[in-house]
Design a protein around this motif. Structure first.
Motif, PDB file in Angstrom:
ATOM      1  N   ALA A   1       1.951  34.087  -4.247  1.00 34.40           N
ATOM      2  CA  ALA A   1       1.202  35.284  -3.828  1.00 34.40           C
ATOM      3  C   ALA A   1       0.141  35.678  -4.858  1.00 34.40           C
ATOM      4  N   ASP A   2       0.355  35.278  -6.127  1.00 38.23           N
ATOM      5  CA  ASP A   2      -0.610  35.616  -7.183  1.00 38.23           C
ATOM      6  C   ASP A   2      -1.947  34.900  -7.019  1.00 38.23           C
ATOM      7  N   LEU A   3      -1.991  33.893  -6.136  1.00 42.85           N
ATOM      8  CA  LEU A   3      -3.268  33.195  -5.893  1.00 42.85           C
ATOM      9  C   LEU A   3      -4.290  34.120  -5.243  1.00 42.85           C
ATOM     10  N   ARG A   4      -3.822  35.278  -4.738  1.00 43.55           N
ATOM     11  CA  ARG A   4      -4.752  36.245  -4.143  1.00 43.55           C
ATOM     12  C   ARG A   4      -5.554  36.992  -5.207  1.00 43.55           C
ATOM     13  N   GLN A   5      -5.107  36.932  -6.468  1.00 47.54           N
ATOM     14  CA  GLN A   5      -5.811  37.655  -7.550  1.00 47.54           C
ATOM     15  C   GLN A   5      -7.278  37.238  -7.622  1.00 47.54           C
ATOM     16  N   ALA A   6      -8.142  38.215  -7.886  1.00 50.31           N
ATOM     17  CA  ALA A   6      -9.581  37.933  -8.008  1.00 50.31           C
ATOM     18  C   ALA A   6      -9.861  36.972  -9.167  1.00 50.31           C
ATOM     19  N   ALA A   7      -8.999  37.030 -10.200  1.00 48.78           N
ATOM     20  CA  ALA A   7      -9.178  36.159 -11.374  1.00 48.78           C
ATOM     21  C   ALA A   7      -8.970  34.672 -11.024  1.00 48.78           C
ATOM     22  N   VAL A   8      -8.251  34.418  -9.942  1.00 49.13           N
ATOM     23  CA  VAL A   8      -8.028  33.029  -9.494  1.00 49.13           C
ATOM     24  C   VAL A   8      -9.180  32.644  -8.565  1.00 49.13           C
ATOM     25  N   THR A   9     -10.012  31.694  -9.016  1.00 47.44           N
ATOM     26  CA  THR A   9     -11.200  31.340  -8.223  1.00 47.44           C
ATOM     27  C   THR A   9     -11.162  29.906  -7.682  1.00 47.44           C
ATOM     28  N   ARG A  10     -10.397  29.027  -8.338  1.00 43.25           N
ATOM     29  CA  ARG A  10     -10.367  27.619  -7.914  1.00 43.25           C
ATOM     30  C   ARG A  10      -8.931  27.132  -7.815  1.00 43.25           C
ATOM     31  N   VAL A  11      -8.549  26.714  -6.612  1.00 45.30           N
ATOM     32  CA  VAL A  11      -7.191  26.213  -6.361  1.00 45.30           C
ATOM     33  C   VAL A  11      -7.333  24.834  -5.710  1.00 45.30           C
ATOM     34  N   THR A  12      -6.676  23.831  -6.273  1.00 41.85           N
ATOM     35  CA  THR A  12      -6.809  22.481  -5.706  1.00 41.85           C
ATOM     36  C   THR A  12      -5.590  22.091  -4.870  1.00 41.85           C
ATOM     37  N   MET A  13      -5.861  21.330  -3.812  1.00 37.21           N
ATOM     38  CA  MET A  13      -4.818  20.763  -2.953  1.00 37.21           C
ATOM     39  C   MET A  13      -5.419  19.549  -2.252  1.00 37.21           C
ATOM     40  N   GLY A  14      -4.566  18.699  -1.728  1.00 32.21           N
ATOM     41  CA  GLY A  14      -5.059  17.564  -0.959  1.00 32.21           C
ATOM     42  C   GLY A  14      -5.699  18.049   0.341  1.00 32.21           C
ATOM     43  N   ASN A  15      -6.651  17.295   0.834  1.00 33.14           N
ATOM     44  CA  ASN A  15      -7.294  17.648   2.103  1.00 33.14           C
ATOM     45  C   ASN A  15      -6.301  17.419   3.254  1.00 33.14           C
ATOM     46  N   PRO A  16      -5.969  18.467   4.018  1.00 30.80           N
ATOM     47  CA  PRO A  16      -4.982  18.300   5.096  1.00 30.80           C
ATOM     48  C   PRO A  16      -5.397  17.257   6.141  1.00 30.80           C
TER      49      PRO A  16
ATOM     50  N   SER B   1       0.867  -1.182   0.000  1.00 33.04           N
ATOM     51  CA  SER B   1       0.000   0.000   0.000  1.00 33.04           C
ATOM     52  C   SER B   1       0.901   1.229   0.000  1.00 33.04           C
ATOM     53  N   ALA B   2       0.740   2.090  -1.017  1.00 32.97           N
ATOM     54  CA  ALA B   2       1.676   3.213  -1.170  1.00 32.97           C
ATOM     55  C   ALA B   2       0.956   4.504  -1.531  1.00 32.97           C
ATOM     56  N   ALA B   3       1.578   5.615  -1.122  1.00 38.20           N
ATOM     57  CA  ALA B   3       1.052   6.950  -1.414  1.00 38.20           C
ATOM     58  C   ALA B   3       0.862   7.132  -2.917  1.00 38.20           C
ATOM     59  N   ALA B   4      -0.206   7.853  -3.289  1.00 39.04           N
ATOM     60  CA  ALA B   4      -0.557   8.050  -4.699  1.00 39.04           C
ATOM     61  C   ALA B   4       0.591   8.633  -5.520  1.00 39.04           C
TER      62      ALA B   4
ATOM     63  N   VAL C   1     -10.298  26.987  -2.259  1.00 38.70           N
ATOM     64  CA  VAL C   1      -9.744  25.626  -2.324  1.00 38.70           C
ATOM     65  C   VAL C   1     -10.777  24.575  -2.712  1.00 38.70           C
ATOM     66  N   ILE C   2     -10.382  23.706  -3.646  1.00 35.57           N
ATOM     67  CA  ILE C   2     -11.117  22.486  -3.999  1.00 35.57           C
ATOM     68  C   ILE C   2     -10.221  21.339  -3.529  1.00 35.57           C
ATOM     69  N   PHE C   3     -10.683  20.567  -2.556  1.00 35.38           N
ATOM     70  CA  PHE C   3      -9.835  19.486  -2.031  1.00 35.38           C
ATOM     71  C   PHE C   3      -9.839  18.274  -2.948  1.00 35.38           C
ATOM     72  N   GLY C   4      -8.644  17.695  -3.135  1.00 34.22           N
ATOM     73  CA  GLY C   4      -8.520  16.435  -3.854  1.00 34.22           C
ATOM     74  C   GLY C   4      -8.399  15.304  -2.838  1.00 34.22           C
ATOM     75  N   THR C   5      -8.922  14.128  -3.178  1.00 37.06           N
ATOM     76  CA  THR C   5      -8.826  12.979  -2.255  1.00 37.06           C
ATOM     77  C   THR C   5      -7.421  12.389  -2.247  1.00 37.06           C
ATOM     78  N   SER C   6      -6.620  12.753  -3.253  1.00 37.94           N
ATOM     79  CA  SER C   6      -5.204  12.360  -3.289  1.00 37.94           C
ATOM     80  C   SER C   6      -4.478  13.381  -4.152  1.00 37.94           C
ATOM     81  N   VAL C   7      -3.162  13.362  -4.117  1.00 40.68           N
ATOM     82  CA  VAL C   7      -2.383  14.307  -4.916  1.00 40.68           C
ATOM     83  C   VAL C   7      -2.650  14.095  -6.405  1.00 40.68           C
ATOM     84  N   ARG C   8      -2.905  12.852  -6.810  1.00 44.66           N
ATOM     85  CA  ARG C   8      -3.149  12.570  -8.224  1.00 44.66           C
ATOM     86  C   ARG C   8      -4.502  13.134  -8.685  1.00 44.66           C
ATOM     87  N   GLN C   9      -5.480  13.199  -7.780  1.00 41.40           N
ATOM     88  CA  GLN C   9      -6.752  13.820  -8.157  1.00 41.40           C
ATOM     89  C   GLN C   9      -6.554  15.325  -8.393  1.00 41.40           C
TER      90      GLN C   9
END
Length: 230
Positions: free
Chosen positions: A102-117, A8-11, A143-151
């Motif tokens: 820091a550019d993620l603060r721009q209003a034009a950036v609306t969806r950022v994905t990362m794994g759920n902490p 069993s291994a990390a994605a 933030v849009i959470f991914g269930t794994s880094v690959r998602q």
């Protein structure tokens, strides 16, 4: 005696470990390495519930610490075998002017994905890095959470989000579809531990596979996939 070894291994290890498994099978005629790839925390839960697993490889020390506290690991088998870096990526064809985190603060950036902490190591590394940069409160609502880094990687590669946080090795996998904007310093180094599982069906073979992952042959495969040395 041919043996099936269940790992069993990390994605984030998917591509490298498939190659390592094939190399191991070549050197150990008749043995088969069977993989289960997912986010590290759910893998710990599966093992704790009795899933027949011989080896566990996680993308951070937290997940392995959980496995250790649940007394799942074979005594003395835990070792660090690889390192990685955290990167911010965007779709290759993105029109947004992103040059750094820091550019993620721009209003034009609306969806950022990362794994759920709460369940994904890359999410824990990302949150710590954003808190360190004092950007977490600005980014969290997007933030849009991914269930794994690959998602998360898939979301960016398909252009479903404006940007995302993955490991450098994941960005390589989709290098034609994503571009790396920045490498982020992490408060904790991104390091990967591996261990044999005490109650695994093949304890001796599990330890043999752990040893193999630390061998020069397997370390060369990891390096080819962009991982750093432990």
């Amino acid at each position: 005696m041919a043996t099936d070894i269940t790992v069993s291994a990390a994605a984030s290890l998917t591509n490298a470990f498939k190659d390592i498994g094939a190399a191991y099978e070549k050197e150990h005629a008749g043995d088969k390495v069977l993989f289960n790839f997912a986010a590290s925390d759910p893998l710990v839960q599966q093992i704790a519930k009795g899933a027949p697993v011989d080896v566990f490889a996680s993308a951070d020390q937290d997940a392995m610490d959980k496995a250790e506290s649940l007394k799942l690991l074979a005594a003395g088998s835990r070792r660090d075998f690889a390192t990685n870096t955290l990167v911010l990526i965007a779709p290759a064809n993105s029109k947004l002017a992103l040059t750094g985190v820091a550019d993620l603060r721009q209003a034009a950036v609306t969806r950022v994905t990362m794994g759920n902490p709460a369940s994904v190591p890359v999410g824990r590394y990302t949150r710590q890095a954003l808190e360190q940069a004092r950007l977490w409160t600005a980014v969290e609502p997007k933030v849009i959470f991914g269930t794994s880094v690959r998602q998360s990687l898939d979301y960016v590669a398909r252009g479903e989000v404006d940007a995302g946080f993955v490991y450098a090795t994941d960005a390589i996998v989709q290098k034609d579809k994503v571009r790396v904007i920045a490498t982020l310093p992490t408060t904790t180094p991104v390091s990967y531990p591996i261990a044999a599982i005490a109650a695994g069906p093949q304890p001796a073979a599990g330890r043999k596979f752990v040893d193999y992952v630390l061998s020069p042959a397997a370390q060369a495969i990891l390096a080819r996939h962009g991982f750093g040395r432990p």
